[in-house]
Enzyme design. Structure first.
Site: not given
Ligand code: GUN
Length: 281
Positions: A52, A96, A119
């Site tokens: 990211k 996350q 998100d």
């Molecule tokens: N863990 C697995 N997929 C995601 C996601 O799309 N966003 C976040 N914040 N955590 C994750």
């Protein structure tokens, strides 16, 4: 043989567009910024978080990764989120997941300002999506919809079957497919006669996190098969779909890697740019 839906190619195109968009926004004095919070040392999460950050760098989005100790208290985590809510350089905040077990995920996500929730996990954004209002949409299902749209796959009246009922993928994907007039079924660990459902699917989405779970006999000939899984088997990344066998039956298929995963990051960049624009207005 199925037509391969390449997330890699699509995301590369999007990266070029986003680079230009960010450059012209910066000229207008709008500088998108993303803060990613990582709690603990989960190996997969570390890779996702690094990717990211790299994507932000490529596109010109300001990014910060905040690494917090595995043992952090709920209060301290929420305090950090609060700081970022108030930081004008930060347009998007991402926590996350999963968080360590002692932390309350829902409470933490609810601390993020809804307009910085890139998100789309805040209850406000989830509720808006559920009621068909304009909302920040979770990145992975948004990426799936983008891929289907780019391939000009007609969804109206189609049977869409999703395996997995997570808040991150399964449930929001169901809402987005419903908005496109699919007839939607969500399957999960307690579903009986699972293959009877999957064999009806015109669009089959696998989001369960079990390597090669979907086999050729579970797929209707010509179906669109979208593989959201990222599983590590003997050091190799494989999806939830048995690709080699299913590609012989499906009409369209997404590979792993190079499929949905790339789109998730592209959509996160998209959500971050949109959040920056909305906050500037
Ligand atoms: N863990 C697995 N997929 C995601 C996601 O799309 N966003 C976040 N914040 N955590 C994750």
């Amino acid at each position: 043989m199925a037509i391969v839906l390449s997330g890699k190619e699509l995301s590369e195109q999007l990266t070029q567009e986003q680079k230009q968009r960010v450059a012209s926004l910066v000229k207008e004095g709008i500088h998108p910024g993303l803060a990613v919070i990582l709690v603990g040392e989960d190996a997969a999460s570390q890779i996702y978080v690094r990717n990211k950050g790299l994507a932000c760098e490529t596109i010109g989005i300001h990014s910060v990764t905040i690494r917090l100790d595995e043992g952090i208290s709920q209060e301290d985590l929420e305090g950090k989120i609060q700081e970022l809510n108030e930081d004008p350089k930060i347009s998007g905040i991402l926590v996350q997941l999963p968080l360590p077990k002692h932390l309350d995920e829902e409470a933490a996500l609810s601390c993020i300002l809804p307009q910085k929730d890139v998100d789309g996990f805040h209850i406000m954004n989830a509720g808006k999506l559920f009621t068909g209002q304009k909302a920040v949409t979770p990145c992975t299902p948004k990426g799936v919809m983008y891929m289907l749209k780019q391939a000009e796959i007609d969804l109206v009246g189609k049977e869409a079957v999703i395996i997995g009922r997570s808040n991150i993928v399964g449930k929001p994907a169901a809402m987005l497919l419903l908005n496109e007039h699919c007839t939607v079924t969500i399957l999960h660990s307690r579903t009986k006669n699972l293959a009877e459902h999957t064999r009806r699917a015109d669009v089959l989405i696998a989001a369960i996190g079990k390597a090669k779970f979907v086999t050729a006999d579970m797929v209707k000939p010509g179906a669109v098969v979208v593989d959201v899984g990222i599983n590590r088997v003997n050091g190799k990344v494989v999806g939830d779909v048995d690709y080699e066998e299913v590609e012989k039956v499906a009409g369209y298929i997404t590979p792993v890697p190079g499929g949905v995963g790339k789109m998730t990051i592209s959509m996160l960049m998209e959500n971050t740019i949109e959040a920056a624009c909305a906050q500037a207005r």
